[in-house]
Design an enzyme around this catalytic site. Structure first.
Site, PDB file in Angstrom:
ATOM      1  N   ASP A 253       0.877  -1.167   0.000  1.00 27.90           N
ATOM      2  CA  ASP A 253       0.000   0.000   0.000  1.00 27.90           C
ATOM      3  C   ASP A 253       0.921   1.225   0.000  1.00 27.90           C
ATOM      4  O   ASP A 253       2.093   1.143   0.410  1.00 27.90           O
ATOM      5  CB  ASP A 253      -0.935   0.010   1.208  1.00 27.90           C
ATOM      6  CG  ASP A 253      -2.110   0.967   0.976  1.00 27.90           C
ATOM      7  OD1 ASP A 253      -2.044   1.779   0.029  1.00 27.90           O
ATOM      8  OD2 ASP A 253      -3.093   0.911   1.737  1.00 27.90           O
TER       9      ASP A 253
HETATM   10  C1  BGC Z   1      -4.929   3.474   0.296  1.00 22.69           C
HETATM   11  C2  BGC Z   1      -5.087   2.544  -0.889  1.00 22.69           C
HETATM   12  C3  BGC Z   1      -4.900   3.314  -2.159  1.00 22.69           C
HETATM   13  C4  BGC Z   1      -3.539   3.974  -2.134  1.00 22.69           C
HETATM   14  C5  BGC Z   1      -3.236   4.785  -3.375  1.00 22.69           C
HETATM   15  C6  BGC Z   1      -3.644   4.264   0.241  1.00 22.69           C
HETATM   16  O1  BGC Z   1      -3.598   5.244   1.220  1.00 22.69           O
HETATM   17  O2  BGC Z   1      -4.978   2.727   1.486  1.00 22.69           O
HETATM   18  O3  BGC Z   1      -6.351   1.937  -0.865  1.00 22.69           O
HETATM   19  O4  BGC Z   1      -5.046   2.452  -3.255  1.00 22.69           O
HETATM   20  O5  BGC Z   1      -3.472   4.856  -1.023  1.00 22.69           O
HETATM   21  O6  BGC Z   1      -4.041   5.910  -3.430  1.00 22.69           O
END
Ligand code: BGC
Length: 827
Positions: free
Chosen positions: A237
């Site tokens: 993530d």
């Molecule tokens: C979120 C993800 C997301 C990623 C990119 C993170 O903070 O938890 O779900 O895909 O950011 O935006």
């Protein structure tokens, strides 16, 4: 896949790659793209958020949904789609979404989320499907197959793997749970979407599980790769990479976003030191190249998609997902009656959640615009209440005035976008008081009130008795308003059912005492008993049970047959309208050596039945029907016994019952005397001794490591919010300044700014300052910051400035070398 296309020769490419190139490919080039290696013909690929639509940021990038993205269709949220209980609906949505991604040359779409709704307050529940792993797995699989439709050439990215069920301290929290709960509740949806949905990418979550960050968690990655045979890519993530080398070794190929080469150096050094074999890198690079190769089609030029056709896909999906929760007969509306529309959400629909999933819609339908044409007797609209909860007598009295001259009042109620947002858990699960007050006032008119509810997660509904009907439109996407009106007017017979339990009071939640984890960890003391598994086993009353939803017709179930391969039964439409019914298969085992919920969802079907006709429904058994995870053998087993087969219109409304005998094992993995709560399902107050017995080891201390009262030494994985306990007086002072701002924002109604502080400052680990700033702050500079935080201001500042100077110098040299290289190759 793409016909006539020359496939990449992955083996050859890898054999020609330098160590530096390998390392660089495994970490982002920038916020959304991977590196390209032109000399070997390796293109970079673009990753963009979903899951309720494409969020491709053309300009300034962020992971919080702050900066606008290019316009895209906003489909219903996952929490809404789950109410359709229809895999072909999620497939259609996924397919259209994948087409948009492909048109925009996005190779990986970051969604869907397959996390469980452990607790109604989790801020991201709107982005997840349900409290049931089986249903979540099926819905997510349809969605993934749609995105990955071969015409799109796009990969889905199922997230957040795994046990990521709170937003508070989400990047550091340690989820403490037992192996069986992990497997049966928190991993099953992922297992289904890996095996059936065949997702090509998975995103590891921010949190730890039982002590290790998920992307470094070898046992977790082994389940994924060795047990489920997953051959795709795992991406961190955003900013979730902790120790890059450990992550890589565990099997996490891609780190996002860029760290401007800093972690590449760590990886190269680790290979040189022998901490990691180059073979690990080779395997990781191969899997990533396979993904790049398989998504070639997503990078080709294409004809534009039809905005209108996708709007229709969104509308159809919303129609299938609307849940009729209550109806005394006022619905479908008699459109000739005088109908008043009240409520801010009629004019400014609440159709999606906030955070990284936020979509910039191609258009937005509203009830305000659609009502006059759809309903003959429409007499007008009044806002009725302030969207953000401020009391307003003026708004209420205008609404009451309009309602006085109506025969039926349609009241659009719900939660605003700030209440349900990524990064922040909800402080409560109530409808704002100003809306409740207006329901009260309107009910005094003694006219039928039809509520239309927009929210992405469970709320308490003590006011529901004052309504004649309640239509739950959830977060219906950009076309949700039309879908809801079709249900109100009877153009569409509602066929959605709840994919989560609507309880009476938040305090009834089994994890009430253990949500969210506030310091180092969160303990899943309720074990398997989340959602209906708890309420159904204990008999604790709920407002609307899991699987519940009304129709404008009625269905009768009969003639259950249970065979070795599955169940079949008849569903008769006994009303006057055609309709669809969702029939659910639950299985339970009363006399069991292992504790179990009374019954669990093991299958479902949605059938269309014409008025007066009967349809034979069939639900097959599968490998999940009778299995449980045995902690004594460390594998899935089937327990010998006579299983109860329940066919229900909801978990509470069981229409048919049968039995089937299964032969398997008769193991006794648990000592019943030690685990009374689990054997009775009363898991709302599990004490330390019992939880220790469940997890089979001492409970790790959840407390911060204070060296004296409220003072601690802060490190990479402490959050910025913890500077309130810092050794340095200056840092503590800073916290109070920040907290003052935070409180002021909250007080003055600037809740979204307050949320932002909570998510990106308070809950941000120091590590994130380096992992998320694209090289602006590197780890040695971070060390300087930590020296400041830990009480040595001038020394820390010195380190920070010195390291910043070193970094700038190195960057300049790098740029110079690149320029020279470029001009050399130009000559
Ligand atoms: C979120 C993800 C997301 C990623 C990119 C993170 O903070 O938890 O779900 O895909 O950011 O935006």
């Amino acid at each position: 896949m793409t016909s006539g296309r020359k496939k990449m020769n992955i083996e050859e490419i890898v054999s020609k790659m330098t160590l530096e190139e390998k390392a660089s490919l495994l970490s982002g080039k920038d916020f959304w793209q991977t590196e390209n290696i032109d000399r070997l013909g390796v293109p970079s690929i673009f990753l963009s958020d979903g899951p309720s639509g494409l969020r491709k940021q053309a300009a300034a990038a962020d992971r919080l949904g702050l900066n606008k993205s290019i316009p895209a269709t906003c489909f219903p949220s996952s929490s809404t789609l789950a109410n359709s209980w229809n895999e072909s609906v999620t497939y259609e949505v996924g397919k259209a979404l994948g087409e948009e991604a492909s048109y925009e040359k996005v190779s990986v779409l970051l969604g869907p989320g397959a996390n469980m709704k452990r607790n109604p307050r989790c801020g991201r529940n709107f982005e997840y499907y349900t409290e049931d792993p089986y249903l979540a797995g099926k819905m997510a699989s349809g969605f993934v197959r749609g995105i990955q439709d071969e015409n799109n050439g796009v990969s889905a990215c199922v997230k957040h793997f795994a046990a990521n069920n709170q937003e508070e301290r989400r990047m550091v929290i340690d989820t403490i749970l037992d192996e069986r709960t992990l497997r049966e509740i928190y991993l099953t949806a992922f297992e289904i979407v890996v095996r059936e949905g065949k997702t090509k990418t998975i995103m590891s979550s921010y949190n730890k599980i039982n002590g290790d960050f998920t992307n470094e968690n070898q046992p977790l990655m082994d389940i994924l790769r060795k047990e489920w045979g997953y051959e795709g890519v795992v991406v961190t993530d955003w900013g979730g990479s902790n120790d890059r080398v450990d992550g890589l070794r565990a099997g996490n190929e891609l780190e996002m976003p860029t760290t401007a080469g800093e972690t590449n150096e760590e990886v190269i050094q680790a290979v040189k030191d022998g901490r990691i074999e180059e073979k690990y890198l080779d395997d990781a690079v191969k899997r990533l190249l396979k993904l790049i190769d398989e998504t070639t089609k997503a990078r080709e030029d294409k004809e534009n998609f039809s905005v209108e056709a996708h709007h229709k896909v969104a509308e159809r999906a919303a129609e299938e997902s609307v849940v009729l929760l209550k109806n005394d007969g006022v619905l479908p509306l008699d459109v000739k009656k005088k109908i008043a529309v009240i409520g801010n959400y009629a004019k400014n629909p609440r159709y999606q959640g906030a955070g990284s999933s936020i979509v910039n819609p191609t258009r937005i339908d509203s009830a305000f615009d659609l009502f006059p044409d759809a309903v003959e007797g429409y007499i007008g609209y009044e806002q009725g209440f302030d969207r953000y909860g401020k009391k307003s007598k003026k708004l209420a009295s205008s609404a009451i005035k309009l309602a006085s001259s109506a025969d039926v009042i349609i009241m659009y109620i719900g939660l605003d976008e700030v209440s349900e947002a990524e990064g922040v858990d909800r402080p409560e699960i109530k409808l704002p008081q100003n809306q409740i007050d207006l329901i009260d006032e309107l009910s005094k008119l003694s006219k039928p009130i039809v509520g239309v509810l927009s929210c992405g997660s469970v709320i308490e509904m003590p006011w529901v008795d004052k309504l004649s009907a309640l239509v739950h439109s959830s977060l219906g996407g950009q076309a949700g308003a039309g879908a809801t009106i079709s249900v109100l007017t009877g153009k569409v017979n509602p066929s959605g059912k709840l994919s989560e339990t609507y309880l009476y009071n938040y305090e009834d939640t089994p994890s009430f005492k253990h949500f969210p984890g506030k310091m180092k960890s969160v303990e899943y003391r309720e074990g398997l008993f989340i959602g209906y598994r708890y309420f159904d086993t204990t008999g604790i009353a709920v407002r609307f049970p899991f699987g519940y939803g009304l129709s404008y017709t009625s269905f009768e179930y009969s003639d259950l047959e249970v065979t070795e391969t599955g169940v079949s039964f008849n569903i008769k439409n006994t009303g006057k309208l055609d309709g669809k019914e969702i029939a659910q298969l639950y299985i339970g085992l009363k006399y069991s050596n292992v504790f179990r919920p009374k019954k669990e969802l093991k299958g479902f079907t949605k059938v269309f039945v014409k008025a007066g006709e009967t349809v034979k429904a069939e639900i097959p058994f599968d490998d999940k029907s009778f299995r449980y995870f045995d902690i004594s053998t460390n594998k899935w087993e089937i327990e010998t016994g006579d299983y109860d087969i329940y066919i229900g219109a909801s978990v509470k409304d069981i229409r048919l019952e049968g039995k089937i005998h299964k032969d398997g094992v008769k193991n006794t993995p648990y000592d019943k005397k030690q685990l009374i709560s689990y054997f009775t399902g009363r898991v709302d107050d599990v004490d330390d001794a019992e939880f220790t017995a469940l997890i089979g080891r001492p409970i790790p201390s959840p407390e911060f490591d204070f060296y004296k009262k409220n003072r601690m030494k802060l490190g990479y994985n402490d959050t910025v919010g913890e500077i309130r306990y810092a050794r340095g007086a200056f840092t503590r002072f800073l916290f109070h300044v920040l907290n003052g701002v935070y409180k002021l924002m909250k007080k003055t109604g600037k809740r979204s700014t307050a949320n932002l502080i909570e998510m990106s400052v308070y809950n941000q680990p120091f590590r994130g300052l380096s992992r998320l700033t694209g090289g602006a702050i590197n780890m040695p500079m971070l060390d300087g910051i930590l020296v400041i935080v830990n009480g040595n201001f001038f020394k820390g500042l010195g380190i920070f400035l010195k390291e910043n100077g070193k970094k700038n110098k190195a960057n300049k040299l790098k740029q110079k070398a690149e320029k020279e290289k470029q001009s050399a190759s130009a000559n």
